[in-house]
Motif scaffolding. Sequence first.
Motif, short mmCIF file in Angstrom:
data_model
loop_
_atom_site.label_atom_id
_atom_site.label_comp_id
_atom_site.label_asym_id
_atom_site.label_seq_id
_atom_site.Cartn_x
_atom_site.Cartn_y
_atom_site.Cartn_z
N ASP A 13 0.84 -1.19 0.00
CA ASP A 13 0.00 0.00 0.00
C ASP A 13 0.88 1.24 0.00
O ASP A 13 1.76 1.38 0.86
N ARG B 66 0.28 4.13 0.96
CA ARG B 66 0.02 5.04 2.08
C ARG B 66 0.72 4.61 3.36
O ARG B 66 0.68 5.31 4.35
N VAL B 67 1.34 3.43 3.35
CA VAL B 67 2.01 2.92 4.53
C VAL B 67 3.44 2.51 4.16
O VAL B 67 3.64 1.69 3.28
N PRO C 269 5.47 7.86 2.91
CA PRO C 269 4.21 7.87 3.66
C PRO C 269 4.39 8.32 5.11
O PRO C 269 5.43 8.05 5.72
N ARG D 162 -3.45 -3.11 6.63
CA ARG D 162 -3.81 -2.46 5.38
C ARG D 162 -5.23 -1.90 5.45
O ARG D 162 -5.50 -0.80 5.00
N GLN D 163 -6.12 -2.66 6.04
CA GLN D 163 -7.52 -2.23 6.11
C GLN D 163 -7.74 -1.14 7.14
O GLN D 163 -8.51 -0.21 6.90
N THR E 164 -4.46 2.32 7.28
CA THR E 164 -4.49 3.30 6.18
C THR E 164 -5.64 4.28 6.33
O THR E 164 -5.52 5.44 5.96
N PRO F 177 -1.62 9.94 11.42
CA PRO F 177 -0.33 10.00 10.72
C PRO F 177 0.77 10.50 11.64
O PRO F 177 0.53 11.08 12.69
N SER G 140 -13.74 1.69 3.20
CA SER G 140 -12.87 0.86 4.02
C SER G 140 -13.60 0.28 5.22
O SER G 140 -13.18 -0.73 5.76
#
Length: 160
Positions: free
Chosen positions: A5, A7-8, A50, A80-81, A84, A89, A132
Motif C-alpha cells: 500500500d 500510504r504505509v 508515507p 492495510r484495512q 491506512t 499519521p 474501508s
Amino acid sequence: MAAPDPRVGRLKRRPEFLAVAGTRRKHVAPGLILQVRRHDERQRPAPGEPPIRLGLTASRKVGNAVVRNRARRRLREAARQILTAHAAPGHDFVLVARAATAERPWTELVGDLIAALKRLGLWRDVSKGDASRNEVNSGPNAVTSNGGTGNGSGGGEVGA
C-alpha cells in the motif's frame, strides 16, 4: 501477491524496531501487540514517503515458519484495512504476532487492532461513506455471501 500500500511505509532495520519498542507505548490484546512511536527528528520518513510506517514481527514462540508467515500475512492485511484509513499519521507502528494470531477469528483480530488504536489515542474517524469500513469482514478467511471462505478454494466450506 498484492503490491504494498503506497500510504504505509515499512520499518526494515533493527534500530527502527528497537526505537519503537523503546518508547514502551503499547497495547496488548489476545491476537496481537501494537507498539507505537511518534516520529521525531532522529527517525522519521524521508520527504515524500508515507506518514505512517509499519513493521511486523513474529518470534518462534508463535509457531513454526508456516504459522509465523500466516500470522504476519493476517497482521499485514488487518493493518492495510485499518491503519491506512484510521491511524493518526506521523507514527511508526510495530505489530507483534502472538500465539493466537494465526487462528484468531478475523473479525476479532481486526477488533483487537481497532481497540489498540483507540486505547492509545491514535484512532481517527473517517466519513461514514468510506468504503474501508466495509472491508473489515472481507479479510482472509472471511465468510462470503455464498458461504465460501473467499480464499479461492471454491469448495464452499465455511471457515478455514
